[in-house]
Design a protein around this motif. Structure first.
Motif, short mmCIF file in Angstrom:
data_model
loop_
_atom_site.label_atom_id
_atom_site.label_comp_id
_atom_site.label_asym_id
_atom_site.label_seq_id
_atom_site.Cartn_x
_atom_site.Cartn_y
_atom_site.Cartn_z
N ASN A 305 0.87 -1.17 0.00
CA ASN A 305 0.00 0.00 0.00
C ASN A 305 0.91 1.23 0.00
N ASN A 306 0.75 2.07 -1.03
CA ASN A 306 1.65 3.21 -1.25
C ASN A 306 0.90 4.52 -1.04
N SER A 307 1.62 5.51 -0.46
CA SER A 307 0.96 6.75 -0.04
C SER A 307 0.72 7.75 -1.17
N TRP A 308 1.19 7.47 -2.37
CA TRP A 308 1.10 8.47 -3.45
C TRP A 308 -0.34 8.71 -3.91
N MET A 322 -3.13 4.70 7.25
CA MET A 322 -2.87 3.76 6.14
C MET A 322 -2.32 2.44 6.67
N ILE A 323 -1.45 2.54 7.67
CA ILE A 323 -0.87 1.32 8.24
C ILE A 323 -1.97 0.43 8.84
N ARG A 324 -2.89 1.06 9.59
CA ARG A 324 -3.99 0.28 10.19
C ARG A 324 -4.81 -0.41 9.11
N ASP A 325 -5.11 0.36 8.07
CA ASP A 325 -5.95 -0.23 7.03
C ASP A 325 -5.19 -1.26 6.20
N SER A 326 -3.89 -1.04 6.02
CA SER A 326 -3.07 -2.01 5.28
C SER A 326 -3.09 -3.35 6.00
N ALA A 327 -2.94 -3.29 7.33
CA ALA A 327 -2.95 -4.52 8.12
C ALA A 327 -4.31 -5.20 8.01
N GLU A 328 -5.36 -4.40 8.06
CA GLU A 328 -6.72 -4.94 7.96
C GLU A 328 -6.94 -5.63 6.60
N LEU A 329 -6.34 -5.04 5.56
CA LEU A 329 -6.51 -5.59 4.20
C LEU A 329 -5.61 -6.80 3.94
N GLY A 330 -4.62 -7.02 4.78
CA GLY A 330 -3.72 -8.15 4.56
C GLY A 330 -2.53 -7.81 3.68
N VAL A 331 -2.24 -6.50 3.54
CA VAL A 331 -1.11 -6.05 2.74
C VAL A 331 0.21 -6.43 3.44
N ASP A 332 1.30 -6.61 2.66
CA ASP A 332 2.59 -7.01 3.24
C ASP A 332 3.48 -5.83 3.63
N ILE A 336 5.91 4.61 1.99
CA ILE A 336 5.77 6.08 1.93
C ILE A 336 6.43 6.57 0.66
N ASP A 337 5.64 7.24 -0.16
CA ASP A 337 6.17 7.81 -1.41
C ASP A 337 6.66 9.23 -1.13
N ALA A 338 6.91 9.99 -2.19
CA ALA A 338 7.42 11.37 -2.03
C ALA A 338 6.49 12.17 -1.13
N GLY A 339 7.06 13.20 -0.46
CA GLY A 339 6.24 14.08 0.37
C GLY A 339 6.62 14.05 1.83
N LEU A 590 2.08 -6.35 -6.87
CA LEU A 590 0.92 -5.47 -6.73
C LEU A 590 1.18 -4.36 -5.72
N THR A 591 1.10 -3.11 -6.17
CA THR A 591 1.14 -1.97 -5.26
C THR A 591 -0.13 -1.16 -5.44
N ILE A 592 -0.89 -1.04 -4.35
CA ILE A 592 -2.11 -0.23 -4.39
C ILE A 592 -1.71 1.20 -4.06
N MET A 593 -2.19 2.13 -4.89
CA MET A 593 -1.79 3.53 -4.72
C MET A 593 -3.05 4.39 -4.69
N GLN A 594 -3.89 4.15 -3.70
CA GLN A 594 -5.09 4.96 -3.53
C GLN A 594 -5.49 4.92 -2.07
N ASP A 595 -6.35 5.86 -1.71
CA ASP A 595 -6.78 5.95 -0.32
C ASP A 595 -7.78 4.82 -0.05
#
Ligand SMILES: [Zn+2]
Length: 724
Positions: A305-308, A322-332, A336-339, A590-595
């Motif tokens: 899960n990417n912050s861009w 994002m971290i909480r939701d990434s864990a909930e979704l099962g992301v590995d 953090i992208d630019a910013g 797979l990299t998800i790049m959305q809220d």
């Protein structure tokens, strides 16, 4: 397919020394797919032939010549090369013919290596300056050839583009090689910054004898300015591969005791058509160029899960959510992208956004069972005057820049001015800075971006050749200055070697650290990067069609696990469209790049199921299975599909996509890799059809039929062999 016994015999009997006596030495190197005969003449070596087992031989009429002159104290001195038999070696996995020049005293090693008992053979040329004085050398090609071909023999040339910026409408080229065929494909790290230039290729080319499904391919293991050229003339198919000699004249300096190495190329024979070549090459890239530690990790390729998705707006609160939701979704991994930084070149966390720093964010990710990755444009200088920042106005840093910047220059929000890593002091700074970033911020993954390799250079006191003062062009693109002159290739040669050194050291010091190769999205997809990083951002455009197109092209030559698709927000009025969007990025990394917090409950639940499916069922196939391009390249209108089939596990999957066209509601795809008498179960993941059992014969004859009436929808058809 070659039998195991035959492979064993081949790997045992790999060398055949035919003659030492009459001035010439020949040797033979073999893999299961490639047989090469090499010859050392008294004054030059030669590749004699290439043979694909069971196919007519390719006979070579001329190899790359050895450089004919060098420059010493500003004078051109002709070189006389003599074979040094004592220094030459003929081994079971390596042949090295050594040639010496007495004046100036140079030693050239023409080397071929067999890193695996299948796939291609590697070749490189190493030139060492044994003279007490500095010597300049002209271009030494990595490989040149002139295959003898019958005048009417039909030949096809296959090459693929990088997905840089946006994949073009073509991407995978299949060109008939007629009498007047003239082609040059180039690769660098800054392709397509001028729209008028031809698109860059992944530095690889395949030649097939039409009707035989057999031929040869070559690729270049280097990220600097390289090219492959091909011409058909009379009874010859000739060409070169190696550093790009354009703009000419190329020259490179060898200090006393210094050396030059032509980019390593690989040359391999194949059967089974383009996918037959790809299935061997992908496995070979994994085994020979890949990082063994990375491939040992069963969770590779990761789901990220990417912050861009929120652009530069990332901060501690966003990151924690994002971290909480990434864990909930099962992301590995949370990425953090630019910013996150204070300013370009000042790679410290912005105190307003991250008042407690980044290590706490990394630790939060780790506590949620996630890895932590970060974007850093670490070769870019800016204007920050904070301690430790790479400040373009600092007199020391100014000398590392490719040109003097005007007084009013300013960096862009996340892009500055590239430093020339070929300069020893600049390389040392980058080594220390990347080490600090990885350690201080507790990184599991480092992504580089921007233009990592200097594009030409105006300086005459750097290790590369000086620019031609009468023929150079300095220009500005996207806030950065670039220089075009005859030294551009040599600048890239030095900078890329420094980059490889920096990453090799980081890898040694941080085992398990992952590297994402991103160079403005898809501009650095080559086999040198594949040997120094773990996965590629393959395009800078993230809609479903661009993701599938970039994957379709690059998956011809690189392991699917290394090919990252960023899945950006896209209109998904129906859940079928949402799955189509996700799955268009689920064929490789797979990299998800959305809220993800903005997803509906239904989308959230669906994404969680798809991620689970990816990890349990798709990932093992992406890592290990053979891959078949079973449709034409995606056009977003009609239908397209990719098949994975793992013979060892007796498992596979067909990804099917239906584009925007409302007319064609059903489509059949040919499938490959099955055995006629065996039985296979077809499981339609979304229940678009009832699961059924088919024989291999039926599958190979009729293919797989799919009903998907809705535009922008998809299906995954899992296939299991039953007679095991
Ligand atoms: Zn320079």
């Amino acid at each position: 397919m070659i039998s195991l016994a035959r492979m064993l015999i081949r790997s045992l009997v790999v060398v055949l020394l035919t003659s030492w006596a009459c001035g010439q030495v020949s040797a033979r190197l073999e893999t299961a797919d490639t047989e090469l005969v090499l010859e050392a003449g008294v004054s030059s070596p030669k590749l004699i032939s290439l043979e694909v087992p069971g196919q007519p031989q390719w006979t070579n009429r001329s190899s790359e010549g050895l450089i004919p002159f060098a420059e010493v104290s500003g004078r051109q001195v002709p070189l006389t090369w003599r074979l040094d038999r004592n220094a030459s070696e003929i081994g079971s996995k390596r042949v090295a013919f050594v040639y010496d020049s007495a004046n100036p005293h140079l030693r050239l090693t023409w080397e071929w290596r067999v890193p695996e008992n299948y796939g291609p053979v590697e070749h490189q040329i190493h030139i060492e300056n044994l003279d007490p004085q500095e010597v300049w050398i002209p271009m030494q090609d990595s490989l040149a050839f002139r295959w003898q071909v019958a005048p009417a023999e039909p030949l096809e040339h296959v090459y693929v583009e990088k997905g840089a910026d946006t994949p073009s409408p073509v991407g995978t080229h299949e060109a008939s090689i007629d009498d007047r065929y003239r082609w040059t494909g180039t690769s660098s790290t800054y392709g397509d910054i001028h729209s008028e230039q031809p698109r860059e290729i992944v530095p690889w080319s395949l030649i097939e004898r039409v009707g035989t499904s057999s031929g040869w391919y070559l690729g270049i293991e280097f990220s600097g300015c390289t090219r492959i050229a091909l011409r058909r003339t009379g009874d010859g198919l000739e060409g070169e591969a190696g550093l790009n000699p354009d703009p000419a004249p190329f020259r490179s300096k060898l200090v006393a005791g210094g050396w030059f190495q032509s980019p390593t190329v690989f040359l391999g024979g194949f059967g089974g058509g383009v996918d037959g070549a790809g299935n061997v090459l992908r496995r070979w890239v994994r085994a020979v160029l890949g990082n063994p530690l990375t491939w040992k990790d069963p969770n590779y390729p990761l789901v990220v899960n990417n912050s861009w998705g929120g652009g530069m707006g990332v901060n501690e609160e966003v990151a924690r959510r994002m971290i909480r939701d990434s864990a909930e979704l099962g992301v590995d991994m949370f990425h953090i992208d630019a910013g996150w930084f204070r300013a370009v070149g000042d790679w410290h966390p912005d105190p307003q956004k991250f008042p407690r720093g980044l290590a706490v964010i990394a630790d939060d990710a780790h506590q949620h069972g996630l890895r932590f990755g970060m974007w850093v444009d670490w070769t870019q200088a800016g204007l920050s005057t904070e301690p430790g920042a790479l400040n373009a106005r600092d007199p020391r840093v100014r000398d590392w820049l490719v040109t003097d910047l005007p007084a009013d220059w300013k960096p862009e929000p996340f892009k500055g001015q590239t430093i020339d890593l070929g300069v020893a002091a600049a390389k040392e700074w980058a080594e220390r800075e990347t080490e600090r970033i990885v350690t201080d911020y507790h990184l599991d993954m480092l992504e580089h971006d921007g233009y990592l390799v200097a594009h030409g250079c105006d300086r005459s006191d750097h290790p590369h050749a000086a620019p031609d003062p009468l023929n150079k062009c300095v220009y500005k693109t996207w806030g950065s200055y670039f220089v075009d002159s005859s030294n551009s290739t040599d600048v890239s040669y030095h900078a890329v070697r420094a980059y490889y050194d920096i990453y090799s050291k980081l890898r040694r010091d941080h085992p398990g650290l992952l590297f994402e190769i991103c160079n403005d999205g898809g501009r650095m997809v080559d086999f040198g990067s594949a040997a120094h990083g773990d996965y590629f951002s393959i395009t800078d455009t993230y809609d479903p069609l661009s993701n599938r197109r970039a994957f379709y092209d690059t998956s011809h030559v690189l392991p699917a696990a290394m090919l990252e698709s960023y899945v950006e927000k896209w209109p998904t009025p129906h859940i079928e469209n949402f799955r189509y969007m996700l799955r268009s990025g689920m064929m490789g990394w797979l990299t998800i790049m959305q809220d993800t917090n903005s997803w509906s409950a239904e989308q959230h639940a669906e994404a969680k199921r798809e991620i689970d499916l990816y990890k349990k069922e798709l990932r093992p196939l992406i890592r290990d299975a053979n891959l078949y391009h079973i449709s034409a390249r995606p056009d977003g209108v009609g239908w397209d599909a990719i098949e994975y089939w793992d013979q060892n596990r007796g498992k596979g999957v067909v990804y099917v996509f239906h584009g925007t066209s409302p007319e064609e509601k059903t489509h059949s795809f040919p499938v490959r890799g099955f055995e006629a008498p065996h039985h296979y179960r077809l499981i339609f993941q979304d229940h678009s059809a009832r699961d059924r059992i088919a024989t291999g014969e039926e599958l190979m004859a009729s293919g797989v039929k799919v009903d998907l009436p809705m535009p922008n929808s998809s299906e995954l058809i899992f296939i299991e062999e039953l007679d095991r």
